[in-house]
Design a protein around this motif. Structure first.
Motif, PDB file in Angstrom:
ATOM      1  N   ILE A 127      84.003  32.330  -3.406  1.00 11.08           N
ATOM      2  CA  ILE A 127      83.546  33.075  -2.227  1.00 11.08           C
ATOM      3  C   ILE A 127      83.024  32.096  -1.189  1.00 11.08           C
ATOM      4  N   ASN A 128      83.352  32.356   0.058  1.00  8.72           N
ATOM      5  CA  ASN A 128      82.988  31.446   1.143  1.00  8.72           C
ATOM      6  C   ASN A 128      81.472  31.376   1.297  1.00  8.72           C
ATOM      7  N   ASP A 129      80.950  30.127   1.384  1.00  7.46           N
ATOM      8  CA  ASP A 129      79.505  29.949   1.553  1.00  7.46           C
ATOM      9  C   ASP A 129      79.008  30.513   2.869  1.00  7.46           C
ATOM     10  N   ILE A 130      79.875  30.612   3.840  1.00 10.17           N
ATOM     11  CA  ILE A 130      79.468  31.156   5.147  1.00 10.17           C
ATOM     12  C   ILE A 130      79.023  32.604   5.007  1.00 10.17           C
ATOM     13  N   LEU A 131      79.531  33.301   3.994  1.00 11.50           N
ATOM     14  CA  LEU A 131      79.131  34.691   3.770  1.00 11.50           C
ATOM     15  C   LEU A 131      77.849  34.780   2.937  1.00 11.50           C
ATOM     16  N   THR A 132      77.750  33.986   1.891  1.00 13.12           N
ATOM     17  CA  THR A 132      76.633  34.142   0.951  1.00 13.12           C
ATOM     18  C   THR A 132      75.342  33.510   1.440  1.00 13.12           C
ATOM     19  N   ILE A 133      75.430  32.309   2.082  1.00 14.89           N
ATOM     20  CA  ILE A 133      74.208  31.602   2.495  1.00 14.89           C
ATOM     21  C   ILE A 133      73.402  32.399   3.515  1.00 14.89           C
ATOM     22  N   PRO A 134      74.014  32.953   4.612  1.00 13.66           N
ATOM     23  CA  PRO A 134      73.206  33.747   5.563  1.00 13.66           C
ATOM     24  C   PRO A 134      72.546  34.965   4.910  1.00 13.66           C
ATOM     25  N   ILE A 135      73.277  35.645   3.998  1.00 15.64           N
ATOM     26  CA  ILE A 135      72.701  36.828   3.346  1.00 15.64           C
ATOM     27  C   ILE A 135      71.536  36.419   2.444  1.00 15.64           C
ATOM     28  N   ALA A 136      71.721  35.319   1.682  1.00 17.66           N
ATOM     29  CA  ALA A 136      70.637  34.842   0.818  1.00 17.66           C
ATOM     30  C   ALA A 136      69.428  34.423   1.643  1.00 17.66           C
ATOM     31  N   LEU A 165      67.595  37.526   2.882  1.00 23.40           N
ATOM     32  CA  LEU A 165      66.806  38.139   1.811  1.00 23.40           C
ATOM     33  C   LEU A 165      65.539  37.332   1.528  1.00 23.40           C
ATOM     34  N   ALA A 166      65.649  36.011   1.479  1.00 20.23           N
ATOM     35  CA  ALA A 166      64.483  35.171   1.218  1.00 20.23           C
ATOM     36  C   ALA A 166      63.451  35.289   2.326  1.00 20.23           C
ATOM     37  N   PHE A 167      63.927  35.313   3.575  1.00 25.64           N
ATOM     38  CA  PHE A 167      63.010  35.458   4.715  1.00 25.64           C
ATOM     39  C   PHE A 167      62.319  36.823   4.671  1.00 25.64           C
ATOM     40  N   GLY A 168      63.088  37.860   4.339  1.00 25.49           N
ATOM     41  CA  GLY A 168      62.498  39.199   4.220  1.00 25.49           C
ATOM     42  C   GLY A 168      61.442  39.254   3.140  1.00 25.49           C
ATOM     43  N   ALA A 169      61.713  38.608   1.976  1.00 29.02           N
ATOM     44  CA  ALA A 169      60.721  38.580   0.898  1.00 29.02           C
ATOM     45  C   ALA A 169      59.458  37.858   1.329  1.00 29.02           C
ATOM     46  N   PHE A 170      59.627  36.775   2.082  1.00 34.14           N
ATOM     47  CA  PHE A 170      58.465  36.016   2.572  1.00 34.14           C
ATOM     48  C   PHE A 170      57.616  36.872   3.509  1.00 34.14           C
ATOM     49  N   MET A 171      58.271  37.574   4.436  1.00 34.77           N
ATOM     50  CA  MET A 171      57.542  38.406   5.402  1.00 34.77           C
ATOM     51  C   MET A 171      56.843  39.576   4.703  1.00 34.77           C
ATOM     52  N   ILE A 172      57.538  40.188   3.733  1.00 38.13           N
ATOM     53  CA  ILE A 172      56.926  41.316   3.011  1.00 38.13           C
ATOM     54  C   ILE A 172      55.702  40.853   2.221  1.00 38.13           C
ATOM     55  N   GLY A 173      55.819  39.681   1.548  1.00 37.75           N
ATOM     56  CA  GLY A 173      54.692  39.157   0.790  1.00 37.75           C
ATOM     57  C   GLY A 173      53.499  38.854   1.662  1.00 37.75           C
ATOM     58  N   ARG A 174      53.746  38.254   2.833  1.00 37.54           N
ATOM     59  CA  ARG A 174      52.639  37.939   3.738  1.00 37.54           C
ATOM     60  C   ARG A 174      52.002  39.211   4.293  1.00 37.54           C
ATOM     61  N   THR A 175      52.842  40.193   4.618  1.00 41.27           N
ATOM     62  CA  THR A 175      52.313  41.465   5.133  1.00 41.27           C
ATOM     63  C   THR A 175      51.458  42.170   4.094  1.00 41.27           C
ATOM     64  N   ASP A 176      51.917  42.137   2.821  1.00 38.04           N
ATOM     65  CA  ASP A 176      51.153  42.788   1.761  1.00 38.04           C
ATOM     66  C   ASP A 176      49.782  42.144   1.580  1.00 38.04           C
ATOM     67  N   LYS A 177      49.715  40.810   1.682  1.00 41.46           N
ATOM     68  CA  LYS A 177      48.426  40.122   1.542  1.00 41.46           C
ATOM     69  C   LYS A 177      47.474  40.513   2.666  1.00 41.46           C
ATOM     70  N   VAL A 178      48.018  40.579   3.888  1.00 42.80           N
ATOM     71  CA  VAL A 178      47.177  40.958   5.031  1.00 42.80           C
ATOM     72  C   VAL A 178      46.664  42.385   4.866  1.00 42.80           C
TER      73      VAL A 178
END
Length: 678
Positions: A287-296, A299-312
């Motif tokens: 599978i082309n990395d151009i497809l998987t890397i942006p999605i991954a 998801l990682a950025f979303g997890a980071f933002m959700i974790g920080r929001t939950d702490k606040v």
């Protein structure tokens, strides 16, 4: 009739008209768009509700929308077969949506049918059936839970009524949904049949009546039929999805969107794992990395933002809770709430928890419900809710009953034993722990279950611990019922009486008697174990004598005489001879001469020596009658009854004092003792 009501009626008439009257193509196009809009609105509404009862009209609405959609199918079928067209919307779906390819359109239609009929409709039907069955099976348990919460004082009568009403509505709703889901299933089947009819008869009509060639007729009518099928199945699919959402909604604190985002993204670490998996998928597979890397990365950025929001949010919540606690300690309400005193409290040690725990087979809550009902019938008084709580300060097997904050009784139970009360002569073969029966003060024993049958054969009265404590609670409430009736309780009784006897109530209160005056009369009756259930007779008497005197003691005597039949039947059932202790003429004359009249009322003033002599002689006669296994009753003239009762109340609170006017004329009275004075 409002505009909304009129619009619904006109809509139903329009549905009927579609089944009979041919509609032009432009009107069918408008109705098709309205059908899609209504289906989308129902879907969005079902997603934004928190519980099914917020959309309680859904089963009926589902039937109307299904009928509307079938009416449209009939109208479009008539237009396709008769005119070879069904409006611009159908033609657009037949050409633009499916790209003008009949085969593609037919396949898309079949896929929609399979999704709706096999997946969504079948699942919704099953969930509706199971939900209806489980809801009906759970109703008795929920009702008992409401009664338990009501007896424990956790909810008010109004909240209990609301919860019972909600349970009934839930049962009705899921029962209706079980039937309504069959409409969706039938609609899917009807859609398939209508498409086949349109294609077959459209092909025949095109060739025989309109002179079209084989390929032309096939292309034209298949395109229209597939367009009509798709344009009807899209809203049908939306409605089926809404049905599934409604019947699968469980406990929720928000709408479907809030629940999905809150629960699906509740664990940011799992989102990191998902992002890592997608990233590795691009590295180890073609599978082309151009497809998987942006999605991954997303998801990682979303997890980071959700974790920080939950702490606040967690920090903010802690700050708010701390602030509320501090403010609560400072606010005057936090202290005022501590002043509340429960009318009746039942406290027990941790060893008696199984009595009240339904999970361990305890039925104390149900027994208290029955006690309140029983006393309401016997006394005519609505007993307040009994507050039940455990108290670690008590011994494990100890309990106590408090009325208006004051301890009235205390007892001890052995849950793995039975209480055996002797028939009069103890049998040495019955071994147990010596104790006193708490309700009547009789000597008793706690015996093991192995000795229960033997004790019963020997004439012992054997009672289980829950019955012991429920009897104790009943007798204690009876003895203190006069303390439980206040002005607020009297107001409730008056309001209830006013529904049936408004003129009678108006003649008594607020003039000539206030609620406080009536409360004193009712409390005096209850104090001497006279039921106040027959309020009409009590109020008739107060109406007759209330303008003559405001002395509540005297009014109580008049009421007792009006309740002569009730009082007589309570002591002499079925015309039995009433055995009584009478007062000599000398004592009655002494009491009558000792009555002092003042502007604040009358009271008895006797020489202490004389009063003590009378009480001792009464005690002698009571003991003599009790040895004959009879219940002592003191009988005297109406003029002195009230004062005799006041004189002996402290020493013999359970001994009834009656006057001749409180007995029915046909009752036979036998004197078994006379109280004299030397």
């Amino acid at each position: 009739m409002s505009a909304r009501d009129l619009s619904v009626l006109l809509s139903v008439i329009l549905i009927v008209a579609m089944l009979i009257i041919p509609f032009p193509g432009w009107m069918l196009s408008i109705l098709i768009i309205i059908n899609i809009a209504l289906a989308l609105l129902v879907l969005l509404t079902s997603m934004n509700m928190q519980e099914p009862l917020q959309f309680a009209i859904f089963p009926s609405l589902l039937l109307l929308l299904t009928l509307f959609r079938l009416g449209l199918n009939v109208s479009t079928t008539r237009s396709i077969l008769a005119n070879g067209e069904a409006g611009g919307v159908v033609e657009t779906f037949g050409t633009f949506v499916v790209g003008g390819n009949v085969v593609v359109g037919f396949v898309v239609f079949l896929i929609l049918i399979i999704i709706q009929f096999v997946v969504i409709t079948k699942g919704s039907e099953r969930v509706s059936e199971v939900a209806a069955r489980f809801t009906l099976d759970a109703m008795p348990g929920k009702q008992m839970s409401i009664d338990a919460d009501l007896n424990a004082g956790m909810i008010s009568d109004k909240e209990a009524r609301e919860r019972r009403d909600k349970i009934g509505k839930e049962a009705d709703f899921y029962g209706a949904m079980d039937g309504a889901s069959k409409f969706v299933k039938g609609d899917a089947i009807a859609g398939i049949i209508i498409v086949l009819i349109n294609m077959m008869f459209g092909f025949i009509i095109g060739m025989t009546q309109q002179g079209l060639g084989l390929s032309e007729a096939l292309s034209k009518y298949t395109m229209l039929t597939v367009g009509d099928g798709i344009v009807s199945q899209i809203p049908a699919l939306l409605i089926s999805t809404a049905t599934g959402i409604v019947v699968t909604r469980a406990a929720s604190d928000g709408n479907l969107g809030q629940d999905i985002t809150a629960q699906l993204f509740a664990y940011p670490k799992m989102i990191y794992v998902t992002a890592g998996t997608i990233f590795m998928l691009g590295l180890v597979t073609p599978i082309n990395d151009i497809l998987t890397i942006p999605i991954a990365a997303a998801l990682a950025f979303g997890a980071f933002m959700i974790g920080r929001t939950d702490k606040v949010e967690e920090q903010s919540l802690d700050d708010v809770e701390e602030e509320l606690v501090v403010d609560g300690l400072k606010s005057p309400e936090s202290v005022v709430n501590l002043l509340n005193v429960d009318p009746i409290e039942f406290e027990f040690g941790y060893g008696l928890i199984p009595l009240a725990d339904t999970n361990q087979g305890g039925d104390l809550l149900d027994r208290i419900v029955m006690i309140r009902r029983q006393l309401a019938i016997e006394l005519g008084l609505v007993i307040p809710v009994v507050r039940i709580r455990d108290n670690i300060q008590l011994q494990p097997n100890e309990y106590r009953l408090k009325i208006k904050g004051s301890e009235m009784a205390r007892g001890e139970l052995l849950l793995d034993h039975y209480l055996a009360m002797s028939p009069g002569v103890d049998d040495d073969s019955i071994e147990g722990i010596q104790t006193i029966e708490p309700s009547f003060g009789l000597p008793a024993k706690w015996i093991s279950e192995d000795m229960k049958d033997q004790a019963e054969m020997l004439g012992y009265t054997v009672v289980d611990p829950p019955s012991v404590v429920s009897t104790h609670i009943t007798e204690l409430i009876k003895a203190n019922a006069h303390q439980l009736i206040g002005r607020q309780e009297v107001k409730q009784l008056i309001d209830h009486l006013k529904e049936s006897y408004p003129i009678l109530v108006e003649e008594v209160t607020p003039n000539p008697l206030s609620i406080g005056d009536i409360q004193k009369v009712l409390a005096k009756l209850l104090k001497e174990n006279v039921s106040i259930r027959n309020l009409p007779i009590i109020f008739e008497t107060l109406a007759d004598f209330g303008r003559m005197t405001s002395d509540t003691d005297l009014l109580t005597e008049y009421v007792r005489q009006s309740l002569a039949r009730q009082i007589t039947n309570s002591y002499a059932n079925n015309g039995d001879t009433l055995k009584v202790i009478t007062l000599s003429g000398k004592i009655e004359k002494t009491v009558a001469e000792g009555i002092q009249q003042t502007e604040h009322g009358n009271y008895l003033s006797l020489d202490p020596t004389v009063s003590q002599t009378i009480i001792e002689n009464i005690a002698t006669q009571i003991e003599h009658v009790s040895l004959q296994e009879q219940s002592p009753i003191l009988l005297c003239s109406p003029a002195v009854r009230m004062y005799v009762r006041q004189m002996i109340e402290r020493y013999f609170p359970q001994i009834p004092v009656l006057s001749y006017n409180e007995l029915e004329a046909n009752i036979e009275v036998q004197s078994v003792g006379v109280v004299n004075i030397e």
